[in-house]
Enzyme design. Structure first.
Site, PDB file in Angstrom:
ATOM      1  N   ALA A 135       0.819  -1.230   0.000  1.00 29.69           N
ATOM      2  CA  ALA A 135       0.000   0.000   0.000  1.00 29.69           C
ATOM      3  C   ALA A 135       0.845   1.269   0.000  1.00 29.69           C
ATOM      4  O   ALA A 135       0.320   2.358   0.207  1.00 29.69           O
ATOM      5  CB  ALA A 135      -0.941  -0.015   1.203  1.00 29.69           C
TER       6      ALA A 135
ATOM      7  N   ARG B  80       2.238   2.573  -2.578  1.00 28.03           N
ATOM      8  CA  ARG B  80       2.048   3.314  -3.827  1.00 28.03           C
ATOM      9  C   ARG B  80       0.913   2.698  -4.626  1.00 28.03           C
ATOM     10  O   ARG B  80       0.349   1.667  -4.235  1.00 28.03           O
ATOM     11  CB  ARG B  80       3.266   3.281  -4.757  1.00 28.03           C
ATOM     12  CG  ARG B  80       4.452   2.730  -4.199  1.00 28.03           C
ATOM     13  CD  ARG B  80       5.645   2.765  -5.097  1.00 28.03           C
ATOM     14  NE  ARG B  80       6.321   1.489  -5.002  1.00 28.03           N
ATOM     15  CZ  ARG B  80       6.714   0.774  -6.022  1.00 28.03           C
ATOM     16  NH1 ARG B  80       6.515   1.213  -7.242  1.00 28.03           N
ATOM     17  NH2 ARG B  80       7.308  -0.371  -5.846  1.00 28.03           N
TER      18      ARG B  80
ATOM     19  N   ASN C  16      -3.004  -7.085  -2.054  1.00 28.02           N
ATOM     20  CA  ASN C  16      -2.736  -6.263  -3.236  1.00 28.02           C
ATOM     21  C   ASN C  16      -1.276  -6.340  -3.704  1.00 28.02           C
ATOM     22  O   ASN C  16      -1.000  -6.130  -4.884  1.00 28.02           O
ATOM     23  CB  ASN C  16      -3.106  -4.808  -2.910  1.00 28.02           C
ATOM     24  CG  ASN C  16      -2.545  -3.827  -3.920  1.00 28.02           C
ATOM     25  OD1 ASN C  16      -3.099  -3.641  -4.997  1.00 28.02           O
ATOM     26  ND2 ASN C  16      -1.406  -3.207  -3.588  1.00 28.02           N
TER      27      ASN C  16
ATOM     28  N   SER D 144      -6.056  -9.640 -11.809  1.00 33.77           N
ATOM     29  CA  SER D 144      -5.710  -8.878 -13.013  1.00 33.77           C
ATOM     30  C   SER D 144      -6.484  -9.468 -14.181  1.00 33.77           C
ATOM     31  O   SER D 144      -6.849 -10.658 -14.153  1.00 33.77           O
ATOM     32  CB  SER D 144      -4.204  -9.027 -13.277  1.00 33.77           C
ATOM     33  OG  SER D 144      -3.893  -8.611 -14.596  1.00 33.77           O
TER      34      SER D 144
ATOM     35  N   TYR E 199       3.075 -14.361 -14.707  1.00 30.79           N
ATOM     36  CA  TYR E 199       2.112 -13.412 -14.121  1.00 30.79           C
ATOM     37  C   TYR E 199       0.684 -13.938 -14.343  1.00 30.79           C
ATOM     38  O   TYR E 199      -0.140 -13.913 -13.432  1.00 30.79           O
ATOM     39  CB  TYR E 199       2.323 -12.042 -14.764  1.00 30.79           C
ATOM     40  CG  TYR E 199       1.526 -10.913 -14.145  1.00 30.79           C
ATOM     41  CD1 TYR E 199       1.943 -10.302 -12.971  1.00 30.79           C
ATOM     42  CD2 TYR E 199       0.364 -10.442 -14.754  1.00 30.79           C
ATOM     43  CE1 TYR E 199       1.222  -9.248 -12.409  1.00 30.79           C
ATOM     44  CE2 TYR E 199      -0.361  -9.398 -14.205  1.00 30.79           C
ATOM     45  CZ  TYR E 199       0.071  -8.798 -13.036  1.00 30.79           C
ATOM     46  OH  TYR E 199      -0.650  -7.761 -12.496  1.00 30.79           O
TER      47      TYR E 199
ATOM     48  N   ALA F 222      -0.224 -16.991 -14.560  1.00 30.02           N
ATOM     49  CA  ALA F 222      -0.420 -18.126 -13.641  1.00 30.02           C
ATOM     50  C   ALA F 222      -0.652 -17.639 -12.213  1.00 30.02           C
ATOM     51  O   ALA F 222      -1.517 -18.154 -11.496  1.00 30.02           O
ATOM     52  CB  ALA F 222       0.794 -19.047 -13.692  1.00 30.02           C
TER      53      ALA F 222
ATOM     54  N   LYS G 232      -1.956 -14.834 -11.176  1.00 27.98           N
ATOM     55  CA  LYS G 232      -3.256 -14.181 -10.990  1.00 27.98           C
ATOM     56  C   LYS G 232      -4.402 -15.183 -11.170  1.00 27.98           C
ATOM     57  O   LYS G 232      -5.427 -15.082 -10.469  1.00 27.98           O
ATOM     58  CB  LYS G 232      -3.399 -12.996 -11.949  1.00 27.98           C
ATOM     59  CG  LYS G 232      -2.406 -11.858 -11.646  1.00 27.98           C
ATOM     60  CD  LYS G 232      -2.581 -11.305 -10.238  1.00 27.98           C
ATOM     61  CE  LYS G 232      -1.726 -10.083  -9.975  1.00 27.98           C
ATOM     62  NZ  LYS G 232      -1.925  -9.518  -8.632  1.00 27.98           N
TER      63      LYS G 232
HETATM   64  P1  NAP Z   1       3.094  -0.846  -7.938  1.00 30.04           P
HETATM   65  O1  NAP Z   1       2.762   0.573  -8.184  1.00 30.04           O
HETATM   66  O2  NAP Z   1       4.303  -1.445  -8.569  1.00 30.04           O
HETATM   67  O3  NAP Z   1       3.128  -1.086  -6.353  1.00 30.04           O
HETATM   68  C1  NAP Z   1       3.433  -2.366  -5.882  1.00 30.04           C
HETATM   69  C2  NAP Z   1       3.270  -2.386  -4.392  1.00 30.04           C
HETATM   70  O4  NAP Z   1       3.519  -3.730  -3.918  1.00 30.04           O
HETATM   71  C3  NAP Z   1       4.243  -1.480  -3.656  1.00 30.04           C
HETATM   72  O5  NAP Z   1       3.593  -0.963  -2.517  1.00 30.04           O
HETATM   73  C4  NAP Z   1       5.353  -2.452  -3.226  1.00 30.04           C
HETATM   74  O6  NAP Z   1       6.067  -2.013  -2.060  1.00 30.04           O
HETATM   75  C5  NAP Z   1       4.523  -3.670  -2.912  1.00 30.04           C
HETATM   76  N1  NAP Z   1       5.272  -4.923  -2.916  1.00 30.04           N
HETATM   77  C6  NAP Z   1       5.924  -5.521  -3.944  1.00 30.04           C
HETATM   78  N2  NAP Z   1       6.469  -6.678  -3.535  1.00 30.04           N
HETATM   79  C7  NAP Z   1       6.153  -6.820  -2.217  1.00 30.04           C
HETATM   80  C8  NAP Z   1       6.432  -7.786  -1.240  1.00 30.04           C
HETATM   81  N3  NAP Z   1       7.172  -8.883  -1.506  1.00 30.04           N
HETATM   82  N4  NAP Z   1       5.961  -7.594   0.027  1.00 30.04           N
HETATM   83  C9  NAP Z   1       5.222  -6.498   0.332  1.00 30.04           C
HETATM   84  N5  NAP Z   1       4.922  -5.534  -0.568  1.00 30.04           N
HETATM   85  C10 NAP Z   1       5.385  -5.702  -1.824  1.00 30.04           C
HETATM   86  O7  NAP Z   1       1.893  -1.809  -8.410  1.00 30.04           O
HETATM   87  P2  NAP Z   1       0.345  -1.509  -8.727  1.00 30.04           P
HETATM   88  O8  NAP Z   1       0.215  -1.243 -10.170  1.00 30.04           O
HETATM   89  O9  NAP Z   1      -0.220  -0.585  -7.724  1.00 30.04           O
HETATM   90  O10 NAP Z   1      -0.230  -2.993  -8.504  1.00 30.04           O
HETATM   91  C11 NAP Z   1      -0.892  -3.401  -7.314  1.00 30.04           C
HETATM   92  C12 NAP Z   1      -1.543  -4.746  -7.585  1.00 30.04           C
HETATM   93  O11 NAP Z   1      -2.448  -4.625  -8.671  1.00 30.04           O
HETATM   94  C13 NAP Z   1      -0.568  -5.856  -7.978  1.00 30.04           C
HETATM   95  O12 NAP Z   1      -0.968  -7.082  -7.407  1.00 30.04           O
HETATM   96  C14 NAP Z   1      -0.704  -5.919  -9.480  1.00 30.04           C
HETATM   97  O13 NAP Z   1      -0.364  -7.187  -9.988  1.00 30.04           O
HETATM   98  C15 NAP Z   1      -2.170  -5.612  -9.641  1.00 30.04           C
HETATM   99  N6  NAP Z   1      -2.538  -5.108 -10.956  1.00 30.04           N
HETATM  100  C16 NAP Z   1      -2.010  -3.947 -11.446  1.00 30.04           C
HETATM  101  C17 NAP Z   1      -2.403  -3.512 -12.710  1.00 30.04           C
HETATM  102  C18 NAP Z   1      -1.882  -2.243 -13.313  1.00 30.04           C
HETATM  103  O14 NAP Z   1      -2.167  -2.019 -14.496  1.00 30.04           O
HETATM  104  N7  NAP Z   1      -1.151  -1.392 -12.596  1.00 30.04           N
HETATM  105  C19 NAP Z   1      -3.308  -4.276 -13.470  1.00 30.04           C
HETATM  106  C20 NAP Z   1      -3.805  -5.449 -12.926  1.00 30.04           C
HETATM  107  C21 NAP Z   1      -3.435  -5.856 -11.669  1.00 30.04           C
HETATM  108  P3  NAP Z   1       7.348  -0.990  -2.174  1.00 30.04           P
HETATM  109  O15 NAP Z   1       6.760   0.338  -2.586  1.00 30.04           O
HETATM  110  O16 NAP Z   1       7.925  -0.932  -0.806  1.00 30.04           O
HETATM  111  O17 NAP Z   1       8.250  -1.553  -3.211  1.00 30.04           O
END
Ligand code: NAP
Length: 245
Positions: A17, A19, A94, A146, A159, A161, A163
């Site tokens: 959370a 970002r 998330n 996703s 990815y 797999a 999701k």
């Molecule tokens: P993001 O901006 O890259 O943010 C990722 C977040 O996950 C950050 O807070 C990061 O922490 C945290 N994180 C990563 N690895 C972690 C771990 N091992 N333990 C704890 N925290 C971890 O990603 P987002 O786009 O917001 O995506 C959030 C979710 O939505 C993900 O599951 C992603 O697969 C899904 N999603 C995103 C999209 C899209 O288009 N953006 C589409 C479909 C699904 P740090 O900041 O400390 O690194």
């Protein structure tokens, strides 16, 4: 008119959370009155900014570091949250990573890391919060999937797999927990404007709506799910009209 969602007296944990989508969900939950644990992996300053934003609107929040793919770290995160904010009864799984790889470039370690962070983490966090939810006979678990769970997506097969597995986990838990007042659903966005999609704005041309989605739009869907007692085991899809499944 449907009454506004009121989550005062509830404690939420949102993984990843600091970002993007997770940050928007954390703030939206706090706006509805929940106390919120803002989990992050590395970016402490970003997580502190989300906590400050929540405190500015009069909410309660803590930042809690943990790699959610690690059992011991998850246990410590849940203990810290419970001590500071009370028993967790809303969990949003998330946290996720998106390592872009073609079929021929994908390594075993990319695959294992993706499954651990995107899928195993949801299992670990769910298991860790279940006792508190069961004790209250109320709980909400929302897994951020996703469009890649069902479609090709823009990241890779690992990815896809992770999701698709998350949606299986969603239905499996939903079926087993429904009688205990705990709902488990997934929200599956596609192409949301976050760091994960940085440099990929060209993908907007694939979206009939003509733009990427916003993190706040995903947060809105998460709150909708949390506010519904009768819905469980479902996946809510947000994709600007790209596919109807
Ligand atoms: P993001 O901006 O890259 O943010 C990722 C977040 O996950 C950050 O807070 C990061 O922490 C945290 N994180 C990563 N690895 C972690 C771990 N091992 N333990 C704890 N925290 C971890 O990603 P987002 O786009 O917001 O995506 C959030 C979710 O939505 C993900 O599951 C992603 O697969 C899904 N999603 C995103 C999209 C899209 O288009 N953006 C589409 C479909 C699904 P740090 O900041 O400390 O690194």
């Amino acid at each position: 008119m449907t009454p506004k969602l009121e989550l005062s007296g509830h404690t939420a944990l949102v993984t990843g959370a600091s970002r993007g989508i997770g940050a928007a969900i954390a703030v939206a939950l706090a706006e509805a009155g929940a106390a919120v644990a803002v989990n992050y992996r590395q970016r402490a300053a970003d997580a502190d900014t989300v906590v400050a934003k929540i405190k500015d609107i009069g909410g309660r929040a803590i930042a809690v570091a943990a790699d959610v793919s690690q059992t011991a770290a998850v246990a410590e995160m849940v203990n810290r949250t419970t001590s500071a904010l009370g028993p967790i009864d809303i969990l949003v799984n998330n946290a996720g990573i998106a390592i872009v790889r073609g079929v021929d470039d994908l390594t075993e370690s990319d695959f294992d890391l993706t499954i651990a962070v995107n899928l195993k983490s949801a299992f670990l966090c769910t298991q860790a919060v279940l006792p508190a939810m069961r004790a209250r006979k109320w709980g909400r678990i929302v897994n951020i999937s996703s469009g890649a769970a069902r479609g090709a997506g823009a990241i890779g097969v690992h990815y896809n797999a992770s999701k698709a597995g998350m949606e299986g986990l969603t239905r499996g838990y939903a079926a087993r927990l429904v009688k205990e007042g705990i709902t488990v659903n997934a929200v599956a966005p596609s192409l949301i404007e976050t760091d994960m999609m940085r440099g990929r704005s060209d993908l907007a041309r694939n979206i009939p709506l003509g733009r990427l989605g916003q993190p706040s739009e995903v947060a809105q869907a998460v709150l909708m799910v949390i506010g519904n007692d009768y819905m469980t085991g479902q996946t809510i899809i947000l994709n600007g009209g790209m596919a109807f499944i």
